[in-house]
Every structure is written in C-alpha cells, then in structure tokens.
Design a protein around this motif. Sequence first.
Motif, PDB file in Angstrom:
ATOM      1  N   SER A 189     -11.169  12.761   0.891  1.00 36.61           N
ATOM      2  CA  SER A 189     -12.579  12.984   0.562  1.00 36.61           C
ATOM      3  C   SER A 189     -12.859  14.442   0.198  1.00 36.61           C
ATOM      4  O   SER A 189     -13.773  14.729  -0.585  1.00 36.61           O
ATOM      5  CB  SER A 189     -13.454  12.558   1.756  1.00 36.61           C
ATOM      6  OG  SER A 189     -13.095  13.280   2.927  1.00 36.61           O
ATOM      7  N   ALA A 234      -5.545   9.456   1.611  1.00 37.79           N
ATOM      8  CA  ALA A 234      -6.206   8.204   1.243  1.00 37.79           C
ATOM      9  C   ALA A 234      -5.167   7.089   1.186  1.00 37.79           C
ATOM     10  O   ALA A 234      -4.012   7.323   0.838  1.00 37.79           O
ATOM     11  CB  ALA A 234      -6.927   8.341  -0.094  1.00 37.79           C
ATOM     12  N   LYS A 235      -5.615   5.873   1.517  1.00 35.90           N
ATOM     13  CA  LYS A 235      -4.757   4.710   1.419  1.00 35.90           C
ATOM     14  C   LYS A 235      -5.074   3.969   0.128  1.00 35.90           C
ATOM     15  O   LYS A 235      -6.236   3.745  -0.201  1.00 35.90           O
ATOM     16  CB  LYS A 235      -4.971   3.780   2.615  1.00 35.90           C
ATOM     17  CG  LYS A 235      -4.118   2.511   2.577  1.00 35.90           C
ATOM     18  CD  LYS A 235      -4.510   1.535   3.671  1.00 35.90           C
ATOM     19  CE  LYS A 235      -4.188   2.101   5.037  1.00 35.90           C
ATOM     20  NZ  LYS A 235      -4.483   1.112   6.119  1.00 35.90           N
ATOM     21  N   GLU A 268     -12.854   8.614  -3.249  1.00 33.40           N
ATOM     22  CA  GLU A 268     -13.756   7.657  -2.617  1.00 33.40           C
ATOM     23  C   GLU A 268     -13.134   6.267  -2.655  1.00 33.40           C
ATOM     24  O   GLU A 268     -12.245   5.989  -3.465  1.00 33.40           O
ATOM     25  CB  GLU A 268     -15.115   7.635  -3.331  1.00 33.40           C
ATOM     26  CG  GLU A 268     -15.866   8.965  -3.282  1.00 33.40           C
ATOM     27  CD  GLU A 268     -17.153   8.915  -4.078  1.00 33.40           C
ATOM     28  OE1 GLU A 268     -17.460   7.839  -4.647  1.00 33.40           O
ATOM     29  OE2 GLU A 268     -17.851   9.948  -4.142  1.00 33.40           O
ATOM     30  N   VAL A 269     -13.643   5.400  -1.776  1.00 39.45           N
ATOM     31  CA  VAL A 269     -13.167   4.019  -1.727  1.00 39.45           C
ATOM     32  C   VAL A 269     -13.461   3.324  -3.052  1.00 39.45           C
ATOM     33  O   VAL A 269     -14.490   3.567  -3.680  1.00 39.45           O
ATOM     34  CB  VAL A 269     -13.824   3.262  -0.550  1.00 39.45           C
ATOM     35  CG1 VAL A 269     -13.466   1.782  -0.580  1.00 39.45           C
ATOM     36  CG2 VAL A 269     -13.390   3.883   0.784  1.00 39.45           C
ATOM     37  N   GLN A 297       0.813  -1.217   0.000  1.00 35.31           N
ATOM     38  CA  GLN A 297       0.000   0.000   0.000  1.00 35.31           C
ATOM     39  C   GLN A 297       0.846   1.266   0.000  1.00 35.31           C
ATOM     40  O   GLN A 297       2.040   1.242   0.303  1.00 35.31           O
ATOM     41  CB  GLN A 297      -0.911   0.003   1.231  1.00 35.31           C
ATOM     42  CG  GLN A 297      -0.139   0.114   2.552  1.00 35.31           C
ATOM     43  CD  GLN A 297      -1.032   0.051   3.773  1.00 35.31           C
ATOM     44  OE1 GLN A 297      -2.051  -0.632   3.761  1.00 35.31           O
ATOM     45  NE2 GLN A 297      -0.663   0.763   4.811  1.00 35.31           N
ATOM     46  N   SER A 319      -8.525   2.162  -0.823  1.00 36.94           N
ATOM     47  CA  SER A 319      -9.144   1.270   0.170  1.00 36.94           C
ATOM     48  C   SER A 319      -9.675   2.019   1.391  1.00 36.94           C
ATOM     49  O   SER A 319     -10.646   1.578   2.014  1.00 36.94           O
ATOM     50  CB  SER A 319      -8.134   0.213   0.633  1.00 36.94           C
ATOM     51  OG  SER A 319      -7.012   0.830   1.253  1.00 36.94           O
ATOM     52  N   GLU A 320      -9.055   3.134   1.747  1.00 38.08           N
ATOM     53  CA  GLU A 320      -9.507   3.924   2.891  1.00 38.08           C
ATOM     54  C   GLU A 320      -9.357   5.402   2.549  1.00 38.08           C
ATOM     55  O   GLU A 320      -8.432   5.788   1.837  1.00 38.08           O
ATOM     56  CB  GLU A 320      -8.695   3.606   4.156  1.00 38.08           C
ATOM     57  CG  GLU A 320      -8.858   2.189   4.673  1.00 38.08           C
ATOM     58  CD  GLU A 320      -8.027   1.945   5.929  1.00 38.08           C
ATOM     59  OE1 GLU A 320      -7.637   2.941   6.570  1.00 38.08           O
ATOM     60  OE2 GLU A 320      -7.765   0.778   6.253  1.00 38.08           O
ATOM     61  N   VAL A 321     -10.269   6.215   3.092  1.00 39.65           N
ATOM     62  CA  VAL A 321     -10.246   7.648   2.789  1.00 39.65           C
ATOM     63  C   VAL A 321     -10.449   8.452   4.062  1.00 39.65           C
ATOM     64  O   VAL A 321     -11.303   8.141   4.879  1.00 39.65           O
ATOM     65  CB  VAL A 321     -11.345   8.024   1.761  1.00 39.65           C
ATOM     66  CG1 VAL A 321     -11.314   9.522   1.483  1.00 39.65           C
ATOM     67  CG2 VAL A 321     -11.181   7.246   0.471  1.00 39.65           C
ATOM     68  N   SER A 322      -9.647   9.493   4.214  1.00 41.23           N
ATOM     69  CA  SER A 322      -9.844  10.497   5.264  1.00 41.23           C
ATOM     70  C   SER A 322     -10.041  11.828   4.558  1.00 41.23           C
ATOM     71  O   SER A 322      -9.929  11.907   3.330  1.00 41.23           O
ATOM     72  CB  SER A 322      -8.629  10.529   6.197  1.00 41.23           C
ATOM     73  OG  SER A 322      -7.514  11.075   5.531  1.00 41.23           O
TER      74      SER A 322
END
Length: 285
Positions: free
Chosen positions: A142, A170-171, A147-148, A135, A163-166
């Motif tokens: 966001s 984002a990851k 988005e995921v 990763q 895979s992940e969002v703040s």
Amino acid sequence: MKQFFNNKRMIVLLISVILFISTIAFSISRNRENTSIPQLFVNDMAGFTTNILSKPAETVTKFVDSVDNLLNTYEENQTLKQKIDELDEMQARVYTLEQENMTLKEEIELQSVLSDYERTSATVIARNPDNWLEQIIIDKGSEDGIEVNMSVMSGNGLVGRVSEVSPTTAKVLLMSTANESVNRFSAEIQTADKPVHGIVDGYDNQNGLMIMSEIDPDLEIEAGSKVVTSGLGGVSPSSLLIGTVKEVRMDEYGLFQEVTIEPSGNLKDVRFVTVILRKSEEANE
C-alpha cells in the motif's frame, strides 16, 4: 699315505688363501698406499654393515615419500573438487542471471506497451510450492500505491490480480488458481469484424492453457487471435493482453463456444511483475 694327501690339501688351501689375501692387500695398497690392511678390513666391514643397514632405511624413506605423495595427491584432489563445485555454482548462477535478464527484457518491452497506464514494477519474493499455481507474494504494498483487485502482468501478459495488501507487500492470486471467485476475467477476442466477448474462467493445468467460455456459438473465431481484457467486469482495465487463441470448440452442453488460450504471461515462472495502478488519463485527472 692318506694323511699325507690330506695335509697336502690343507697346505694348498692355506697357500691359496694367503695368495688371495696378498693379492687383495697388494691391490688395495696400490690405491690406498697410506691405509693399513687392518684398517682396510675394518673399512670394508663398516661399508658392508652400512649397506646392510641402508636397505631398511631406504625402504622406510620410500614409504614415507609414498605417504607424503599420497597426502599431496589427496589435498590436490580436494582442491580440484572444490574448484569443480565452485564452477558448478558459477554455471548455475550464470544460468539464473541469464533467465533473469531475459525476464527483465520482457518487462522492459511490457513497459513500452503499457504506456497508457500508470504502473509500478515489483519482484516476486515468495511462492509456496504447495500452491505454486495459486498465488505469489511481491515486494510492493500500500505504501507504493498497490490496492486490492489491481491487475498484475508478467512477461507479455496478464497473470493475476492483487488479493491482499500490506504496507510493504502484496499477495497476488494467479489466473491459474482454482479459486472460482477470483479467477474470472471479462475478456474479448480481437477479430477482423468485431470483438468477441466471453469470460476467462478456467485453467488447464496439464496443458498450461487458459479457458474462455460463454462465447456466442454463431461467431467465427480463428486460432491465433489475440485475447485481451475487455474492461466490462469493472475490475480489470481494458486491452491488457491475456494470450492467443489456440483452439475453438463447443462446450460440454453444446450451448456456447469455448476457446483454449495460450497465455502470454508465464504463469509457472514469475519473477518480476508489473502492477497496473490505473489508466494514465485517470491519473492526470
């Protein structure tokens, strides 16, 4: 008789000394007429003493000069080492800038290819050495429309999925991840007759190749064919370049064909990415 000869020797010796001193005095008196013989004697003794004392002084002076030269040489050496270190740092910086420049050029080319998509560019800000091929973290979140499950590209090809969002980061899980729940991409091989469908679901870490499986064993596939996303999985949009076919073979069960793919995106050196937001026609709607 013996005493006479002894006295004669003493007289001769005394006369010789007197003549020697007289000669010296006469010579000195000619050069220095105003100086008396005692004064000349004192001067000579002073000069002799000065010569004797000057030798240690000269030795000490030479030693001090040597130490001073040594210190100057040390300082110059330190300065030169510092300049060499600065030069090494500059060369490393130039190399890094050259690599970033090449990567940015690839991103510019990618932007022109992805003219049909709404997209945003981002920079990789973190990558853990313990899971280097798993990763990355990018500097968009966001607040930037990320988005995921959005597809992520780098260089000229697809490299992963969000895979992940703040709000601000984002990851992104890379296609080379060992996580089987997210490393599967519906793909197709572009052939002269018709697209050949399959699933990109593996990564050969040793050779740096992706693996596409579940391919109809009766279809003919040529090395060098382009592999793109098919859009049939419902997650990634279609026509995103993944790579080119390197080798075609039967799987271990002999039921399907599988191909190894040379990735178009550099999974091992990701610095800048492009996140695919949506199709441009969807954005217009």
